[in-house]
Motif scaffolding. Sequence first.
Motif, short mmCIF file in Angstrom:
data_model
loop_
_atom_site.label_atom_id
_atom_site.label_comp_id
_atom_site.label_asym_id
_atom_site.label_seq_id
_atom_site.Cartn_x
_atom_site.Cartn_y
_atom_site.Cartn_z
N ASN A 1 0.84 -1.20 0.00
CA ASN A 1 0.00 0.00 0.00
C ASN A 1 0.87 1.25 0.00
OD1 ASN A 1 -2.40 -1.35 -0.01
ND2 ASN A 1 -2.95 -0.90 2.11
N TYR A 2 2.19 1.04 -0.01
CA TYR A 2 3.14 2.14 0.11
C TYR A 2 4.16 2.12 -1.04
CZ TYR A 2 1.02 1.82 4.68
OH TYR A 2 0.11 1.76 5.69
N PRO A 3 3.69 2.26 -2.29
CA PRO A 3 4.61 2.18 -3.42
C PRO A 3 5.66 3.30 -3.44
CG PRO A 3 2.44 2.89 -4.15
CD PRO A 3 2.31 2.49 -2.71
N LYS A 4 5.37 4.44 -2.84
CA LYS A 4 6.36 5.52 -2.79
C LYS A 4 7.54 5.15 -1.89
CE LYS A 4 3.29 9.31 -3.95
NZ LYS A 4 2.71 10.58 -3.54
N ILE A 5 7.29 4.29 -0.92
CA ILE A 5 8.34 3.86 0.00
C ILE A 5 8.99 2.56 -0.48
CG2 ILE A 5 8.81 3.06 2.37
CD1 ILE A 5 6.49 4.92 3.26
N LYS A 6 8.16 1.62 -0.93
CA LYS A 6 8.65 0.27 -1.25
C LYS A 6 8.80 -0.01 -2.74
CE LYS A 6 7.10 -2.01 2.94
NZ LYS A 6 6.43 -3.20 3.46
N GLY A 7 8.37 0.93 -3.59
CA GLY A 7 8.43 0.71 -5.02
C GLY A 7 7.14 0.13 -5.55
N ALA A 8 6.96 0.26 -6.86
CA ALA A 8 5.71 -0.17 -7.51
C ALA A 8 5.44 -1.66 -7.32
CB ALA A 8 5.74 0.17 -8.99
N ASN A 9 6.48 -2.47 -7.24
CA ASN A 9 6.31 -3.92 -7.07
C ASN A 9 6.59 -4.37 -5.64
OD1 ASN A 9 5.66 -4.34 -9.82
ND2 ASN A 9 7.84 -4.19 -10.32
N GLY A 10 6.55 -3.44 -4.70
CA GLY A 10 6.86 -3.75 -3.31
C GLY A 10 5.84 -4.66 -2.65
N VAL A 11 6.29 -5.25 -1.57
CA VAL A 11 5.46 -6.19 -0.82
C VAL A 11 5.42 -5.75 0.64
CG1 VAL A 11 5.28 -8.60 -0.05
CG2 VAL A 11 6.02 -8.09 -2.37
N ASP A 12 4.24 -5.85 1.26
CA ASP A 12 4.08 -5.59 2.69
C ASP A 12 3.97 -6.93 3.41
OD1 ASP A 12 3.95 -2.85 2.19
OD2 ASP A 12 1.75 -2.85 2.10
N GLU A 13 4.70 -7.06 4.51
CA GLU A 13 4.51 -8.18 5.42
C GLU A 13 3.33 -7.79 6.31
OE1 GLU A 13 6.27 -10.95 5.22
OE2 GLU A 13 7.81 -10.22 3.86
N THR A 14 2.44 -8.73 6.61
CA THR A 14 1.23 -8.36 7.33
C THR A 14 0.86 -9.35 8.42
OG1 THR A 14 -0.41 -9.59 6.00
CG2 THR A 14 0.33 -7.48 5.11
N LEU A 15 0.07 -8.85 9.36
CA LEU A 15 -0.68 -9.69 10.28
C LEU A 15 -2.07 -9.81 9.66
CD1 LEU A 15 0.32 -8.19 13.75
CD2 LEU A 15 1.46 -9.97 12.41
N VAL A 16 -2.61 -11.02 9.64
CA VAL A 16 -3.87 -11.27 8.95
C VAL A 16 -5.01 -11.26 9.96
CG1 VAL A 16 -5.13 -12.84 7.44
CG2 VAL A 16 -2.63 -12.66 7.24
N PRO A 17 -5.93 -10.30 9.85
CA PRO A 17 -7.07 -10.26 10.77
C PRO A 17 -8.07 -11.37 10.47
CG PRO A 17 -7.22 -8.47 9.20
CD PRO A 17 -5.92 -9.18 8.93
N THR A 18 -8.91 -11.64 11.43
CA THR A 18 -9.87 -12.74 11.33
C THR A 18 -10.84 -12.60 10.16
OG1 THR A 18 -11.45 -14.09 12.57
CG2 THR A 18 -11.55 -11.72 12.94
N ASP A 19 -11.16 -11.37 9.78
CA ASP A 19 -12.19 -11.11 8.76
C ASP A 19 -11.59 -10.76 7.40
OD1 ASP A 19 -11.15 -8.66 9.50
OD2 ASP A 19 -13.09 -7.63 9.51
N GLN B 1 -8.90 -5.39 5.83
CA GLN B 1 -7.55 -5.06 5.40
C GLN B 1 -6.53 -5.67 6.34
OE1 GLN B 1 -6.92 -0.82 5.42
NE2 GLN B 1 -8.09 -0.52 7.27
N HIS B 2 -5.35 -5.93 5.80
CA HIS B 2 -4.23 -6.46 6.56
C HIS B 2 -3.70 -5.38 7.50
CE1 HIS B 2 -3.39 -10.12 4.08
NE2 HIS B 2 -3.97 -9.39 3.13
N LEU B 3 -3.08 -5.79 8.60
CA LEU B 3 -2.30 -4.87 9.42
C LEU B 3 -0.87 -4.96 8.88
CD1 LEU B 3 -1.88 -2.88 11.67
CD2 LEU B 3 -1.78 -4.78 13.29
N ARG B 4 -0.45 -3.95 8.17
CA ARG B 4 0.79 -3.98 7.39
C ARG B 4 2.01 -3.60 8.23
NH1 ARG B 4 -0.55 -4.44 1.91
NH2 ARG B 4 -2.80 -4.59 1.69
N ASP B 5 3.17 -4.06 7.77
CA ASP B 5 4.42 -3.86 8.50
C ASP B 5 4.69 -2.40 8.85
OD1 ASP B 5 4.93 -3.20 5.80
OD2 ASP B 5 6.52 -4.68 5.57
#
Length: 169
Positions: free
Chosen positions: A118-136, A143-147
């Motif tokens: 969700n942060y392409p300006k920080i991580k680049g257009a092909n960036g990946v966020d590590e997340t905690l996955v909520p129950t829903d 939405q994920h709780l992103r790094d």
Amino acid sequence: MNMSPTNQTPNFYALLIGIDCYMPNRLPNGNEIKSLSGCVRDISNVEAFLKETWKIPENHILKLTATGSGSTQPLEPPDRLPTYVNMVAKFRELTAIANKGDQVYIHYSGHGARAKTNYPKIKGANGVDETLVPTDIGKPEAQHLRDLELAQLLKEMVDKGLVVTLVLD
């Protein structure tokens, strides 16, 4: 005035999050998030240890759980479920109630994932966020709780002077 020591540790707080039930577990992209077993049990064991061994008062322990019930719905009411909104709210609540120098223990037991950033300006257009996955996570509005969000929540705690321990299981 009684000045004798108590058996409680008043400067210790905890946030415990355990997710066994992921509902619905089909994501919009067709992938499936399988429900787990043992995460809520782990959190319950940590809670029991904190209360019984360290004598942490119940009002110093915040908890969100999604207990598997053999169906696609957890047993807990919506306000006690580890959704994105509830997790962020509990992090902020914990930051608000703890004071400088207090110890904070955070334990997450559930799925982690990688998602397009969700942060392409920080991580680049092909960036990946590590997340905690909520129950829903399978719901359209979820939405994920992103790094980077988690890092900000932890930074707010550290900036307040809290001593933070984080366990991601």
